[in-house]
Design an enzyme around this catalytic site. Structure first.
Site: not given
Length: 469
Positions: A41, A51, A116, A187, A205, A321, A447
């Site tokens: 996945t 991404k 399998g 989501g 939600e 997960m 910095h």
């Protein structure tokens, strides 16, 4: 019949890493994958493609909204070519999955394509798409079959208008109104992709906040950022039904706070309510492997199943997960089989949401510390106080460090801002060595960088002495 020291069922991040580590340790290794491409996945329809779309949509949003602030003027209309964007995403996926094939060859791991299933505890049947079956023998087996998207009772996923994350990665058009059921990681990431591209987005939600498993401060900040971008929220709403009429989707939900039903209408509905373990076709019972009532493979602290020569890792067992959690477990099991004594500290596996700003955390949340009765102190530092953030224009977010009130040991780090997915590694390293907030505060941070926010938050947690606020 071919014989192996180890057979790995599943080639996702957990499976292929386990196979590589087994091979490195001198074991003759086989890997079995149902699909034509390896990577599971994560590489095919999860981490990597999402991404790619997040980055592409971020570039588009910057060009439309922010380039002028940087003195970059573009003549003419800036348009989204969704087909090209999806094609680029697929190119990234293809390159990455081919890389897995290279690694299998490099490490002399034999690959089998097919489903399998256990014949018994030392024999695995591999059935290809033509229905032909080959049987191999393995002294040890590692179950790494991953997970699939979960849905809600009564919701039929038609993969056209009522979709999961898999279909959301390959849409043919930009939705006019995308309704998300679930305000978790999946989501929010895909919602932000399509919000940037011009879709109206509504998040429904069940809980009273988004990303409910993370620290509440992260949820509050992310909601503020997304609202500013036009995303709407219906929190504390329980979905009752999802119905399709042509191209229109109607969602009925109960507002738990007002105790009334409300309707939402859109042209696409993305069901993102988590994932469930995938063991279809595994025939685990033939090998004496037991599943719990949630469909997860039961394992002990060595990740052994009820059958001592068979192990399980990743999404198919209990725990978060996460691809990197599966990778750690894959390495762990390979080393256990080799007779070594590895360890995994599950408390120090970071969690990341790849929206922009990114959200990242490791260790305990403030809510968990309160529930456990742990006395702690907290230090926060806003990203907008950093010179680096002002220079890039990425001023949203903050870093929050939680430390033991008496010992000053860092117990949790939570951050939202630019590049926090990378910054969280500093926190993981510090906590792995049981650093105190003062230890981090005394380290020199370059910095100007975003990482300075970590030092300043540590200073804030150490006698409230942050310098730049």
């Amino acid at each position: 019949m071919k014989s192996f020291d180890v057979a790995v069922i599943g080639s996702g991040p957990g499976g292929y890493v386990a196979a590589i580590r087994c091979a490195q340790l001198g074991m003759k290794t086989a890997i079995i994958e149902k699909y034509a491409t390896k990577g599971g996945t994560c590489l095919n329809v999860g981490c990597i493609p999402s991404k790619a779309l997040l980055d592409s949509s971020h570039h588009y949003e910057d060009s439309v909204k922010h380039f002028k602030d940087h003195g970059i003027e573009i003549s003419g209309d800036i348009k989204v070519n969704l087909e090209k964007m999806i094609a680029r995403k697929q190119d990234v996926v293809d390159q990455t999955t081919k890389g897995i094939d290279f690694l299998m060859d490099k490490n002399k791991i034999e690959s089998f394509q097919g489903v399998g299933s256990f014949k018994d505890k030392t024999h695995i049947n591999i059935t290809n798409s033509d229905g032909e079956t080959e049987t191999i023998e393995a002294k040890h087996s590692i179950i790494a079959t991953g997970s699939k998207p979960r849905t809600l009772p009564g919701i039929e996923i038609d993969k056209e208008r009522i979709i999961t994350s898999t279909e959301a990665l390959s849409l043919k058009e930009i939705p006019k109104h995308l309704i998300l059921i679930g305000g978790g990681v999946i989501g929010l990431e895909l919602g932000q992709v399509y919000s940037r591209l011009g879709a109206d987005v509504t998040v429904i939600e069940y809980m009273d906040r988004i990303i409910p498993t993370m620290d509440a401060a992260m949820s509050k900040e992310m909601k503020k950022v997304l609202r500013k971008a036009g995303v709407k929220f219906a929190l504390s709403h329980e979905v009752q039904s999802v119905k399709r009429n042509g191209d229109e989707i109607t969602i009925t939900a109960k507002d738990k706070k007002k105790d009334k039903e409300v309707e939402f209408k859109g042209d696409y509905c993305l069901v993102s309510v988590g994932r469930k373990p995938y063991t279809d076709g595994l025939k685990a019972e033939n090998a004496g492997v037991k599943l719990n009532d949630r469909g997860q493979v039961e394992v002990n602290d060595k990740l052994q199943t009820a059958t001592e020569n068979i192990y399980a890792i990743g999404d198919v067992i209990t725990g978060a997960m996460l691809a990197h959690k599966a990778e750690e477990e894959g390495t762990f099991v390979a080393e256990v089989i080799a007779g070594q004594k590895p360890h995994i500290n599950y408390n120090l596996i970071p969690n990341v949401v790849y929206t922009w700003p990114e959200i990242a955390s490791v260790g305990k949340t403030e809510e968990q510390l309160k529930e456990a009765g742990v006395e702690y102190k907290s230090g926060e530092f806003p990203m907008r106080a950093l010179g680096r953030s002002r220079a890039s224009g990425d001023v949203d977010g903050l870093v929050k460090i939680l430390a033991d009130k008496e010992t000053d040991e860092v117990l949790g780090v939570h951050m939202i801002g630019a590049r926090t997915a990378d910054l969280i590694a500093e926190a993981v390293t510090a906590m792995e060595y049981r650093a105190s907030a003062e230890d981090i505060a005394r380290m020199s941070h370059a910095h100007p960088t975003y990482a300075e926010a970590v030092k300043e938050a540590a200073l804030a947690a150490t006698e409230d002495r942050a310098i730049h606020i």
